[in-house]
Design a protein around this motif. Sequence first.
Motif, mmCIF file in Angstrom:
data_model
loop_
_atom_site.group_PDB
_atom_site.id
_atom_site.type_symbol
_atom_site.label_atom_id
_atom_site.label_comp_id
_atom_site.label_asym_id
_atom_site.label_seq_id
_atom_site.Cartn_x
_atom_site.Cartn_y
_atom_site.Cartn_z
ATOM 1 N N ARG A 133 3.694 -31.593 15.848
ATOM 2 C CA ARG A 133 4.004 -30.165 15.915
ATOM 3 C C ARG A 133 3.845 -29.596 17.320
ATOM 4 N NH1 ARG A 133 0.344 -27.944 11.038
ATOM 5 N NH2 ARG A 133 1.655 -26.068 11.189
ATOM 6 N N VAL A 134 3.168 -30.330 18.192
ATOM 7 C CA VAL A 134 2.975 -29.920 19.586
ATOM 8 C C VAL A 134 3.107 -31.161 20.462
ATOM 9 C CG1 VAL A 134 1.281 -29.089 21.275
ATOM 10 C CG2 VAL A 134 1.479 -27.948 19.066
ATOM 11 N N SER A 135 3.670 -30.994 21.662
ATOM 12 C CA SER A 135 3.702 -32.053 22.665
ATOM 13 C C SER A 135 2.881 -31.594 23.868
ATOM 14 C CB SER A 135 5.130 -32.352 23.103
ATOM 15 O OG SER A 135 5.130 -33.171 24.266
ATOM 16 N N LEU A 136 1.990 -32.462 24.344
ATOM 17 C CA LEU A 136 1.178 -32.103 25.507
ATOM 18 C C LEU A 136 2.016 -31.854 26.745
ATOM 19 C CD1 LEU A 136 -1.906 -34.516 25.258
ATOM 20 C CD2 LEU A 136 -1.835 -32.075 24.738
ATOM 21 N N ASP A 137 3.176 -32.467 26.828
ATOM 22 C CA ASP A 137 3.994 -32.355 28.034
ATOM 23 C C ASP A 137 5.141 -31.362 27.886
ATOM 24 O OD1 ASP A 137 2.487 -34.236 29.566
ATOM 25 O OD2 ASP A 137 3.332 -35.815 28.312
ATOM 26 N N ALA A 138 5.109 -30.576 26.829
ATOM 27 C CA ALA A 138 6.090 -29.503 26.670
ATOM 28 C C ALA A 138 5.588 -28.243 27.365
ATOM 29 C CB ALA A 138 6.316 -29.214 25.186
ATOM 30 N N PRO A 139 6.499 -27.410 27.875
ATOM 31 C CA PRO A 139 6.075 -26.142 28.466
ATOM 32 C C PRO A 139 5.353 -25.272 27.436
ATOM 33 C CG PRO A 139 8.359 -26.624 29.021
ATOM 34 C CD PRO A 139 7.959 -27.614 27.971
ATOM 35 N N VAL A 140 4.356 -24.554 27.884
ATOM 36 C CA VAL A 140 3.601 -23.682 26.974
ATOM 37 C C VAL A 140 4.520 -22.662 26.305
ATOM 38 C CG1 VAL A 140 1.854 -21.847 26.934
ATOM 39 C CG2 VAL A 140 1.385 -24.010 28.104
ATOM 40 N N ARG A 141 5.533 -22.191 27.022
ATOM 41 C CA ARG A 141 6.442 -21.190 26.443
ATOM 42 C C ARG A 141 7.255 -21.749 25.271
ATOM 43 N NH1 ARG A 141 6.738 -19.323 31.856
ATOM 44 N NH2 ARG A 141 6.048 -17.147 32.057
ATOM 45 N N THR A 142 7.274 -23.057 25.096
ATOM 46 C CA THR A 142 7.892 -23.623 23.898
ATOM 47 C C THR A 142 7.204 -23.080 22.652
ATOM 48 O OG1 THR A 142 8.380 -25.666 25.099
ATOM 49 C CG2 THR A 142 8.448 -25.785 22.692
ATOM 50 N N TYR A 143 5.911 -22.843 22.743
ATOM 51 C CA TYR A 143 5.115 -22.403 21.605
ATOM 52 C C TYR A 143 4.672 -20.945 21.722
ATOM 53 C CZ TYR A 143 5.033 -27.447 21.678
ATOM 54 O OH TYR A 143 5.420 -28.766 21.748
ATOM 55 N N VAL A 144 4.703 -20.412 22.947
ATOM 56 C CA VAL A 144 4.341 -19.003 23.163
ATOM 57 C C VAL A 144 5.468 -18.364 23.976
ATOM 58 C CG1 VAL A 144 2.516 -17.403 23.885
ATOM 59 C CG2 VAL A 144 1.918 -19.731 23.233
ATOM 60 N N PRO A 145 6.633 -18.157 23.353
ATOM 61 C CA PRO A 145 7.776 -17.640 24.111
ATOM 62 C C PRO A 145 7.546 -16.231 24.638
ATOM 63 C CG PRO A 145 8.251 -17.691 21.747
ATOM 64 C CD PRO A 145 6.973 -18.426 21.944
ATOM 65 N N ALA A 171 -4.287 -21.177 24.892
ATOM 66 C CA ALA A 171 -4.169 -22.352 24.018
ATOM 67 C C ALA A 171 -4.432 -21.976 22.566
ATOM 68 C CB ALA A 171 -5.143 -23.438 24.475
ATOM 69 N N GLY A 172 -5.356 -21.038 22.356
ATOM 70 C CA GLY A 172 -5.582 -20.559 20.997
ATOM 71 C C GLY A 172 -4.360 -19.881 20.414
ATOM 72 N N ARG A 173 -3.601 -19.199 21.267
ATOM 73 C CA ARG A 173 -2.367 -18.560 20.788
ATOM 74 C C ARG A 173 -1.320 -19.604 20.423
ATOM 75 N NH1 ARG A 173 -0.433 -14.653 17.773
ATOM 76 N NH2 ARG A 173 1.582 -13.840 18.496
ATOM 77 N N ILE A 174 -1.299 -20.734 21.144
ATOM 78 C CA ILE A 174 -0.420 -21.836 20.737
ATOM 79 C C ILE A 174 -0.739 -22.237 19.297
ATOM 80 C CG2 ILE A 174 0.134 -24.279 21.088
ATOM 81 C CD1 ILE A 174 -0.347 -23.863 24.073
ATOM 82 N N ILE A 175 -2.018 -22.396 18.997
ATOM 83 C CA ILE A 175 -2.447 -22.798 17.649
ATOM 84 C C ILE A 175 -1.996 -21.769 16.621
ATOM 85 C CG2 ILE A 175 -4.482 -23.180 16.203
ATOM 86 C CD1 ILE A 175 -5.850 -24.360 18.712
ATOM 87 N N GLU A 176 -2.141 -20.491 16.949
ATOM 88 C CA GLU A 176 -1.709 -19.450 16.008
ATOM 89 C C GLU A 176 -0.202 -19.513 15.749
ATOM 90 O OE1 GLU A 176 -4.905 -15.823 16.303
ATOM 91 O OE2 GLU A 176 -3.057 -15.621 17.475
ATOM 92 N N ASN A 177 0.582 -19.601 16.809
ATOM 93 C CA ASN A 177 2.040 -19.575 16.625
ATOM 94 C C ASN A 177 2.552 -20.810 15.903
ATOM 95 O OD1 ASN A 177 2.264 -17.097 17.838
ATOM 96 N ND2 ASN A 177 3.094 -17.849 19.773
ATOM 97 N N VAL A 178 1.948 -21.963 16.164
ATOM 98 C CA VAL A 178 2.405 -23.204 15.527
ATOM 99 C C VAL A 178 2.010 -23.261 14.059
ATOM 100 C CG1 VAL A 178 2.133 -25.724 15.525
ATOM 101 C CG2 VAL A 178 2.504 -24.512 17.679
ATOM 102 N N THR A 179 0.808 -22.807 13.739
ATOM 103 C CA THR A 179 0.311 -22.924 12.355
ATOM 104 C C THR A 179 0.651 -21.726 11.489
ATOM 105 O OG1 THR A 179 -1.834 -21.909 12.874
ATOM 106 C CG2 THR A 179 -1.629 -24.318 13.152
ATOM 107 N N GLY A 180 0.926 -20.566 12.108
ATOM 108 C CA GLY A 180 1.150 -19.360 11.318
ATOM 109 C C GLY A 180 -0.134 -18.754 10.774
ATOM 110 N N GLN A 181 -1.278 -19.254 11.235
ATOM 111 C CA GLN A 181 -2.576 -18.731 10.838
ATOM 112 C C GLN A 181 -3.254 -18.069 12.028
ATOM 113 O OE1 GLN A 181 -3.987 -22.740 9.510
ATOM 114 N NE2 GLN A 181 -4.535 -21.673 7.614
ATOM 115 N N THR A 182 -4.312 -17.305 11.772
ATOM 116 C CA THR A 182 -5.124 -16.866 12.889
ATOM 117 C C THR A 182 -5.786 -18.100 13.491
ATOM 118 O OG1 THR A 182 -7.158 -16.545 11.620
ATOM 119 C CG2 THR A 182 -5.627 -14.676 11.739
ATOM 120 N N TYR A 183 -6.216 -17.966 14.734
ATOM 121 C CA TYR A 183 -6.892 -19.085 15.395
ATOM 122 C C TYR A 183 -8.080 -19.573 14.569
ATOM 123 C CZ TYR A 183 -10.176 -21.366 18.571
ATOM 124 O OH TYR A 183 -11.079 -22.238 19.120
#
Length: 431
Positions: A72-84, A151-163
């Motif tokens: 669901r996440v790639s370490l080498d992807a830009p952060v904006r992929t998950y936090v546009p 990084a916590g916001r990445i977790i929120e956006n990917v999971t759809g849950q609060t951090y």
Amino acid sequence: MNNDFMTETALHFQIPGAAVGVFHDGEEHFFVHGVTSVENPLPVNEDTLFLLGSVTKTYTATAIMRLVSQGRVSLDAPVRTYVPELELADDREFTVRQLLNHTSGLDWGTLVDTGEGDDALKRHVEELKTLKLIGAVGERPSYSQSGFNLAGRIIENVTGQTYEQAMATLLLEPLGLGDTHFDRDAVMTRRFAVGHEKGEIARPWRHWRANNPGGGIAASVRDLLKWAQFHLSDNGLEEMRKPTAVMRGSNLGDAIGVSWFLREIDGVQAIGHGGSSNGQFAELLIVPERNFAVVSIANQGPDGIPFNQAVVREALRHHIGVLDRDPEPLPYDSAKAAEVAGKYDNDAMVMTIEDTGEGLVLEVLIRPEIRESAEMELPADHAPFPMGLLPKDEYVLTEGAFSGQRGFFTRDGNGRIIGVDLAGRMFGRVR
């Protein structure tokens, strides 16, 4: 290590309460001292909750790794992929890995309180467009609290849950960490420690919710040692221990992996992370090749730091025969001292390095305007620290609460000293 050593060390540093855990030869050992609070004292035990500060970053990074393993996440992807929605002061792009090894070039962080609602991290990310950018992407590690909150916001956006919900789902519940909490309502129904500064209660107990990914966990020493053992186990997280960026002149480590600081101690490789909250301090060190871990937590500032260091060093010596020592500074040299003496600053602090004629003294003060505008009570300034120079334009603090802390000077193209690093923060020369 034994209880006598811990008690004597705690009394020496006037620590109200502390808890230590050691894992060695497949066995757990716990040592506790003192009380949770000087105003409302309860005895500290193995289940007392302490704030872990930035040790929380290892949990946030591990949760990201869980999402990596799930595809669901790639370490080498830009952060904006998950936090546009991310906006910064420039159009830079950095990867998730660069966020987790502090090479994004983001400054330490913003002091804006974005509340206790479920939108706290979202609102924190909106504030990042005002954050200073202190280096090019990938240039060097520069410790960033806001980077880990992002990084916590990445977790929120990917999971759809609060951090906090996602951390429980991804880590805390599967690992059985029942005494590890972000929620103040969960903490207040258990025995918990409060922070102290020089014997006085440090208030507030914890700062705002948006800082949870970078430093909001409260845990017992028993749960923290269980967390260390999880990272000693075969859990597919070896990627976190691989060096991704070299660290220069740092007592934190020789390199950084995915959140872990990596260093060699007396010929063996170790990983670790420290943390500080308002009057509470934690230290976690793991030696994988010896199947060894030690954790130490104390509720007194500023001497919780040297207390934890003394405990960790004694545990290393006593249990696995590993000696951890500070580097020996060079003899005083008036010409070299004159070269580095002067004033340095950044947006938050002012540093003075004074040449006394017999040695060097470093003082760091929070800017008065920062104190006046801060929405929280900031810690008191420390007394000046004696320091010594090391080879290769590095230095070490030789006395005080931060004894052993290292840093380095930077030069321009003409060889003139133009800046100094302290704890991952850069100060530019004023004169």
